[in-house]
Design an enzyme around this catalytic site. Sequence first.
Site, PDB file in Angstrom:
ATOM      1  N   TYR A   1     -21.308  36.887  -4.285  1.00 23.00           N
ATOM      2  CA  TYR A   1     -22.660  36.342  -4.439  1.00 23.00           C
ATOM      3  C   TYR A   1     -22.711  34.876  -4.012  1.00 23.00           C
ATOM      4  O   TYR A   1     -23.616  34.452  -3.282  1.00 23.00           O
ATOM      5  CB  TYR A   1     -23.100  36.489  -5.898  1.00 23.00           C
TER       6      TYR A   1
ATOM      7  N   LYS B   1     -24.883  33.264  -0.878  1.00 23.07           N
ATOM      8  CA  LYS B   1     -25.898  32.223  -1.062  1.00 23.07           C
ATOM      9  C   LYS B   1     -25.520  30.933  -0.339  1.00 23.07           C
ATOM     10  O   LYS B   1     -26.401  30.221   0.173  1.00 23.07           O
ATOM     11  CB  LYS B   1     -26.124  31.975  -2.548  1.00 23.07           C
TER      12      LYS B   1
END
Length: 245
Positions: A153, A157
Site C-alpha cells: 500500500y 501511494k
Amino acid sequence: MPKDRIAVITGASRGIGRSIALALAAQGATIVAVDMDQAATDAIVAELKAAGGKALGVVGNVTVPADVERMIDAATEAFGRVDILVNNAGITRDGLLMRMKEEDWDAVLTVNLKGAFLCTRAAFKVMSKQRYGRIINIASVVGQMGNAGQANYCASKAGLIGLTKSNARELAKRNVTVNAVAPGFIATAMTDALSDKVRAELTAQIPLERLGSADDIANAVVFLASEASGYITGHVLSVNGGMYM
C-alpha cells in the site's frame, strides 16, 4: 468553485469517494460516479440526485483498460466533456513483508497505481482537446512516511505521488493541473470498531489530537478542483492533522 464542471470519480460509492462526490455536487458539479458494484453505484447516484445534483453511474474496473475507456466515453457522451478526474479507487491487502503474498502485492499496485495511470491517460485525451482539466489523486500519509505491514500500500501511494508530479510536468502545456491529496488517519467504519486504547494510540501521533473525517478530504479535493487552484500543480496537499510535516 467547480460549478457546471463534469467530474469523474472512481470508487465513488462509499467512504472518502462518496464524500467527494457529495461535496463536488454541492458546489454545482455534475458527477460521473464509478464503482465496481452496480447496487452501490445506483445508491450513490440516487443520493446525489435526491440532494438536487446531476449524476451518472458507470460500473467498471479501473484496472481494465476497456472499462476505463468506456467510463470516459460515457461521461463525454452524456455531458460533452470531462473537466475533473478524481482517482480515488483503492484497496489494501496488509501483511508483514516476509509473509506478504505476491498476489497481494500485485493486486494493490495494480488497483492503486496502474488504475490511476489508466484513468489519467484516458481522461487526458479529452482534457487535452479542451485545454482544461483538473486531475486529483488520492494518495496517503503512509506513502510519505511508510508504515509497517503495508509495504504494498505504501509503495502504491508513494508511486502515486511520483505519478502526480511527473504528469503535472507533462500535462501542464494543455492547461491540465495534476495534484494529490494525502489523507492521514481518517475516521471510518473500520476505525469505529477499534478499541479505545488503540484509538488513543492513533490520536497520540496527531498534533490536532483527533482523526480526520472524509469531509476533510473532500474539502481539499473541492479546492484543487476549483478555479481558485489554477496556479497549483504537482502539489501534494497533506490533510493529516500534522501527523507528517
